[in-house]
Design a protein around this motif. Structure first.
Motif, PDB file in Angstrom:
ATOM      1  N   VAL A 236       0.870  -1.182   0.000  1.00 14.08           N
ATOM      2  CA  VAL A 236       0.000   0.000   0.000  1.00 14.08           C
ATOM      3  C   VAL A 236       0.906   1.230   0.000  1.00 14.08           C
ATOM      4  CG1 VAL A 236      -1.719   1.321   1.288  1.00 14.08           C
ATOM      5  CG2 VAL A 236      -1.873  -1.181   1.220  1.00 14.08           C
ATOM      6  N   MET A 237       0.721   2.115  -0.957  1.00 13.63           N
ATOM      7  CA  MET A 237       1.545   3.312  -1.038  1.00 13.63           C
ATOM      8  C   MET A 237       0.943   4.488  -0.276  1.00 13.63           C
ATOM      9  SD  MET A 237       3.923   2.007  -2.751  1.00 13.63           S
ATOM     10  CE  MET A 237       4.935   3.463  -2.951  1.00 13.63           C
ATOM     11  N   PHE A 238      -0.407   4.525  -0.260  1.00 14.64           N
ATOM     12  CA  PHE A 238      -1.110   5.672   0.302  1.00 14.64           C
ATOM     13  C   PHE A 238      -2.500   5.202   0.684  1.00 14.64           C
ATOM     14  CE2 PHE A 238      -4.147   9.112  -0.471  1.00 14.64           C
ATOM     15  CZ  PHE A 238      -3.622  10.144   0.299  1.00 14.64           C
ATOM     16  N   SER A 239      -3.126   5.858   1.661  1.00 11.87           N
ATOM     17  CA  SER A 239      -4.464   5.434   2.072  1.00 11.87           C
ATOM     18  C   SER A 239      -5.258   6.627   2.585  1.00 11.87           C
ATOM     19  CB  SER A 239      -4.380   4.356   3.159  1.00 11.87           C
ATOM     20  OG  SER A 239      -5.657   3.860   3.479  1.00 11.87           O
ATOM     21  N   SER A 240      -6.508   6.707   2.144  1.00 10.57           N
ATOM     22  CA  SER A 240      -7.398   7.777   2.572  1.00 10.57           C
ATOM     23  C   SER A 240      -8.759   7.194   2.918  1.00 10.57           C
ATOM     24  CB  SER A 240      -7.550   8.827   1.467  1.00 10.57           C
ATOM     25  OG  SER A 240      -8.531   9.782   1.802  1.00 10.57           O
ATOM     26  N   ALA A 241      -9.275   7.531   4.085  1.00  8.04           N
ATOM     27  CA  ALA A 241     -10.574   7.012   4.524  1.00  8.04           C
ATOM     28  C   ALA A 241     -11.729   7.868   4.033  1.00  8.04           C
ATOM     29  CB  ALA A 241     -10.608   6.934   6.056  1.00  8.04           C
ATOM     30  N   GLY A 242     -11.461   8.999   3.395  1.00  8.92           N
ATOM     31  CA  GLY A 242     -12.511   9.913   2.984  1.00  8.92           C
ATOM     32  C   GLY A 242     -13.023   9.644   1.585  1.00  8.92           C
ATOM     33  N   ARG A 243     -13.949  10.485   1.154  1.00  6.12           N
ATOM     34  CA  ARG A 243     -14.543  10.339  -0.173  1.00  6.12           C
ATOM     35  C   ARG A 243     -13.598  10.816  -1.264  1.00  6.12           C
ATOM     36  NH1 ARG A 243     -20.343   9.615   0.135  1.00  6.12           N
ATOM     37  NH2 ARG A 243     -20.357  10.016  -2.103  1.00  6.12           N
ATOM     38  N   SER A 244     -12.530  11.527  -0.895  1.00  6.04           N
ATOM     39  CA  SER A 244     -11.546  12.008  -1.859  1.00  6.04           C
ATOM     40  C   SER A 244     -10.172  11.971  -1.227  1.00  6.04           C
ATOM     41  CB  SER A 244     -11.880  13.440  -2.290  1.00  6.04           C
ATOM     42  OG  SER A 244     -10.810  14.011  -3.034  1.00  6.04           O
ATOM     43  N   MET A 245      -9.159  11.669  -2.042  1.00  6.21           N
ATOM     44  CA  MET A 245      -7.793  11.652  -1.533  1.00  6.21           C
ATOM     45  C   MET A 245      -7.319  13.062  -1.169  1.00  6.21           C
ATOM     46  SD  MET A 245      -5.631  10.960  -5.038  1.00  6.21           S
ATOM     47  CE  MET A 245      -4.075  11.004  -4.165  1.00  6.21           C
ATOM     48  N   LEU A 246      -8.071  14.088  -1.589  1.00  6.49           N
ATOM     49  CA  LEU A 246      -7.716  15.463  -1.263  1.00  6.49           C
ATOM     50  C   LEU A 246      -8.112  15.838   0.168  1.00  6.49           C
ATOM     51  CD1 LEU A 246      -8.764  17.242  -4.581  1.00  6.49           C
ATOM     52  CD2 LEU A 246      -6.502  16.411  -3.915  1.00  6.49           C
ATOM     53  N   PHE A 247      -8.950  15.007   0.810  1.00  7.38           N
ATOM     54  CA  PHE A 247      -9.347  15.283   2.187  1.00  7.38           C
ATOM     55  C   PHE A 247      -8.226  14.801   3.108  1.00  7.38           C
ATOM     56  CE2 PHE A 247     -14.171  14.785   1.078  1.00  7.38           C
ATOM     57  CZ  PHE A 247     -14.084  15.900   0.253  1.00  7.38           C
ATOM     58  N   PHE A 248      -7.229  15.644   3.292  1.00  2.94           N
ATOM     59  CA  PHE A 248      -6.009  15.219   3.990  1.00  2.94           C
ATOM     60  C   PHE A 248      -6.274  14.801   5.425  1.00  2.94           C
ATOM     61  CE2 PHE A 248      -6.357  19.788   4.632  1.00  2.94           C
ATOM     62  CZ  PHE A 248      -6.094  19.927   5.990  1.00  2.94           C
ATOM     63  N   TRP A 249      -7.337  15.311   6.028  1.00  2.00           N
ATOM     64  CA  TRP A 249      -7.632  14.952   7.410  1.00  2.00           C
ATOM     65  C   TRP A 249      -8.146  13.516   7.545  1.00  2.00           C
ATOM     66  CZ3 TRP A 249     -10.119  18.541   4.429  1.00  2.00           C
ATOM     67  CH2 TRP A 249     -11.433  18.262   4.041  1.00  2.00           C
TER      68      TRP A 249
END
Length: 261
Positions: A236-249
């Protein structure tokens, strides 16, 4: 006139740079690595919705599906090494053309069956050791906004969604996590014999996975030809729990560069 020539020359150089960059990116994507974004929960808790990874195309050689839009001008497979039991693989669905990611559970010639939620390979039980529970928040996940399935009935939004967790050890020693939600039709199957040149895939989230336990004509994956394999997922290189990878929080920094087991 000289000024116009300079401007025109600059535009030509810019276009050439863009074309070269696209060609290099195309070659890199075709021969080496393909990006893949996890859209569903079928591989929890190994892979989560919003995980971003690069698929290693060199692992199994190349087929027509190695090129974008399946445009490689040949059939069959070249420079091909077969996957091993337990590999996590991205492949092209034989009938729908969608890209799937699952774990290799059966090799050519293997007999695969599930009884009472336990996997059997070639008549031998594949051991599972209880490993507590997997807990996530019952909320909309990823761009699709899908809700997770839980073993605890009807949790409210924001409450804990619980699944039983176990570690399954395949005959070659590969150990990986599997989840159980409850008794489903996928927990008991007939014996499947994997044809030559094909592979049997299952998701680690066993009760919430469209995989080889259901035939292609019945809405499943069925047996997947070797030609349809795109590559192995290693990290896994990157992971985001939000609807967009731009939601850094919503970024899951603890999953960055995590090895896939």
């Amino acid at each position: 006139m000289a000024e116009k020539t300079g401007i025109g020359s600059g535009i030509v150089e810019t276009v050439k740079t863009i074309v070269y960059a696209l060609l290099i990116a195309g070659v890199f994507r075709t021969l080496f690595f393909q990006p893949f974004w996890i859209p569903s929960g079928s591989m929890k808790d190994t892979l989560l919705i919003g995980d971003f990874l690069f698929v290693n195309k060199m692992a199994y050689g190349y087929s027509q599906y190695s090129c974008p839009f399946a445009m490689c001008p040949f059939t069959g497979r070249i420079l091909g090494d077969e996957p091993e039991l337990g590999d996590v693989v991205v492949f092209r669905h034989p009938t729908t053309g969608s890209d799937f990611i699952k774990r290799v559970i059966g090799l050519p010639g293997d007999k695969v069956q599930v009884q009472d939620g336990i996997l059997y390979l070639n008549g031998q039980e594949v051991p599972q050791e209880p490993d507590g529970v997997f807990v996530e928040t019952f909320e909309a996940q990823g761009p699709a906004g899908s809700l997770p399935q839980c073993s605890n009935p009807s949790p409210g939004l924001g409450a804990d969604c619980i699944k039983e967790k176990a570690v399954e050890t395949l005959p070659n020693g590969i150990a990986h996590s599997v989840l159980n939600i409850g008794d489903t039709r996928l927990d008991d199957t007939p014996v499947f014999t994997v044809p030559e040149g094909h592979f049997f895939f299952m998701g680690d989230n066993r009760d919430n996975s469209t995989d080889s336990r259901v035939a292609q004509g019945a809405g499943g994956v069925g047996m997947v030809p070797f030609e349809n394999l795109i590559g192995r997922a290693d990290r896994v290189m990157f992971s985001s729990a939000g609807r967009s990878m731009l939601f850094f929080w919503t970024w899951r920094s603890d999953r960055f560069f995590e090895a896939i087991e």
